[in-house]
Write an enzyme that holds these catalytic residues in place. Structure first.
Site, mmCIF file in Angstrom:
data_model
loop_
_atom_site.group_PDB
_atom_site.id
_atom_site.type_symbol
_atom_site.label_atom_id
_atom_site.label_comp_id
_atom_site.label_asym_id
_atom_site.label_seq_id
_atom_site.Cartn_x
_atom_site.Cartn_y
_atom_site.Cartn_z
ATOM 1 N N CYS A 237 0.871 -1.177 0.000
ATOM 2 C CA CYS A 237 0.000 0.000 0.000
ATOM 3 C C CYS A 237 0.904 1.221 0.000
ATOM 4 O O CYS A 237 1.698 1.408 -0.926
ATOM 5 C CB CYS A 237 -0.972 -0.021 1.160
ATOM 6 S SG CYS A 237 -0.211 -0.136 2.790
ATOM 7 N N ARG A 242 -2.078 -0.874 5.539
ATOM 8 C CA ARG A 242 -3.296 -1.399 4.919
ATOM 9 C C ARG A 242 -3.025 -2.767 4.290
ATOM 10 O O ARG A 242 -3.882 -3.647 4.301
ATOM 11 C CB ARG A 242 -3.815 -0.417 3.854
ATOM 12 C CG ARG A 242 -4.439 0.826 4.446
ATOM 13 C CD ARG A 242 -4.813 1.825 3.368
ATOM 14 N NE ARG A 242 -3.640 2.479 2.790
ATOM 15 C CZ ARG A 242 -3.695 3.348 1.783
ATOM 16 N NH1 ARG A 242 -4.861 3.641 1.236
ATOM 17 N NH2 ARG A 242 -2.592 3.919 1.327
#
Lengths: 279, 76
Positions: A237, A242
């Site tokens: 990410c 994430r």
């Protein structure tokens, strides 16, 4: 049908019944490091994802010794199970989960839905910090190097491994450089790793932060063309938090055997000189 | 600089505020402050603001964001 490893998740009801258990240590890890001080699950400790988990001044994590010391300071012993939770669909809690597993600590679970589900259930929060008796705990197992992808490995696997970019479609397309609630500073160039498919991490979560069902998750990644038997699936990410959430879904909930998290992510790849980039 | 999408949620102190794009994809989430205010940095386009406030019903509002900052109000 159950997840491949259903024991890695607990729900708010389970945690509510186990808050006083001596062999359960609840720890909040939040993107907003002030959230813990404003109120937290009774008996929980707060870890600062940057101050506690990073090896300053380098861009790297604490090593296994550093994590052992942090766990010992947090009262974790050989029989303790750590339950992690946090805000924003558990994204930084998942980051801590992945780091603990990478560094060889396996008795760890995530609170499904994290802080959001806990608060939406109108469960108790407190500002009282628990007194913790430190231990002499040391992580006994090896570091799981296979769970982490580093820059040179990523470059060597371009075109040969499956990459999943878990940022928002706007970041994947190079229109934004960071999530919409953060200032837009990041890598030198926008875009994504050539060949990476875009499956935003948040599609794995319901609006209340809990994970979607097994069938929904399978369909999500099937539709994106991700094959559980692919040589390696590297998730990335912006800074790896994430993608740790997606790593959790793929590796822990769906049981994909070979998934690593590229925590250098776009802030590293998008600043490398001479590497291929797609928009 | 990208424009700011700010807002005020009536009776929304501490709400979980999500920004979703035109396809419904989650782009970010913040907590509203003690007055129910929130801030996102977003590119121009059509957005959906979803508010989850403990003890209240879910609320959402569609927002068109241009080049300038936009401030919205989410009614009770």
């Amino acid at each position: 049908m159950e997840f491949a490893n259903p024991e890695v998740l607990v729900d708010t009801a389970w945690l509510g019944e186990h808050l006083g258990d001596l062999d359960v240590r609840v720890i909040e890890v939040d993107e907003d490091t002030s959230a813990y001080l404003k109120g937290h699950i009774p008996g929980s400790l707060g870890w600062d994802w940057f101050e506690d988990l990073h090896a300053k001044p380098r861009r790297d994590y604490i090593d296994q010794n550093g994590l052992s010391e942090l766990l010992a300071r947090s009262g974790v012993g050989p029989a303790t199970t750590v339950v992690l939770y946090g805000g924003n669909n558990n994204w930084f809690a998942a980051y801590a989960y992945w780091l603990l597993r990478y560094l060889g600590f396996d008795r760890v679970k995530l609170l499904n839905g994290g802080r959001k589900r806990w608060e939406l259930d109108s469960r108790e929060l407190t500002t009282e910090t628990p007194k913790v008796e430190p231990t002499t705990y040391r992580i006994p197992g090896p570091v799981h190097l296979e769970l982490r992808a580093m820059r040179d490995e990523v470059l060597s696997k371009l075109g040969a491994a499956s990459f999943v970019d878990v940022r928002s479609p706007e970041e994947y397309r190079g229109e934004m450089m960071a999530p919409a609630h953060l200032p837009q500073e990041s890598a030198m160039v926008p875009g994504h790793i050539p060949g990476a498919v875009n499956v935003p991490w948040s599609r794995a979560a319901n609006e209340d932060g809990t994970f979607k069902t097994l069938d929904e998750l399978k369909r999500l990644y099937d539709d994106a063309g991700l094959d559980a038997d692919a040589p390696v699936i590297v998730a990335y990410c912006r800074i790896g938090e994430r993608s740790a959430h997606t790593w959790f879904v793929l590796h822990e909930l769906l049981g994909f055997p070979k998934v690593s998290n590229y925590d250098g992510s776009w802030t590293e790849y998008g600043s490398l000189v001479g590497v291929p980039v797609e928009w | 600089m990208v424009p700011r999408l700010t807002g005020m949620i009536d009776d929304g102190a501490g709400s979980f505020v999500q920004l979703r794009d035109a396809e419904g994809d989650f782009v970010g989430e913040v907590r509203a402050d003690d007055e129910g205010r929130f801030v996102f940095h977003a590119i121009p386009g059509h957005w959906r603001v979803v508010c989850l406030t403990p003890g209240r019903n879910r609320r959402q509002q569609e927002v068109d964001l241009g080049a300038a900052d936009v401030d919205v109000r989410i009614p009770a």
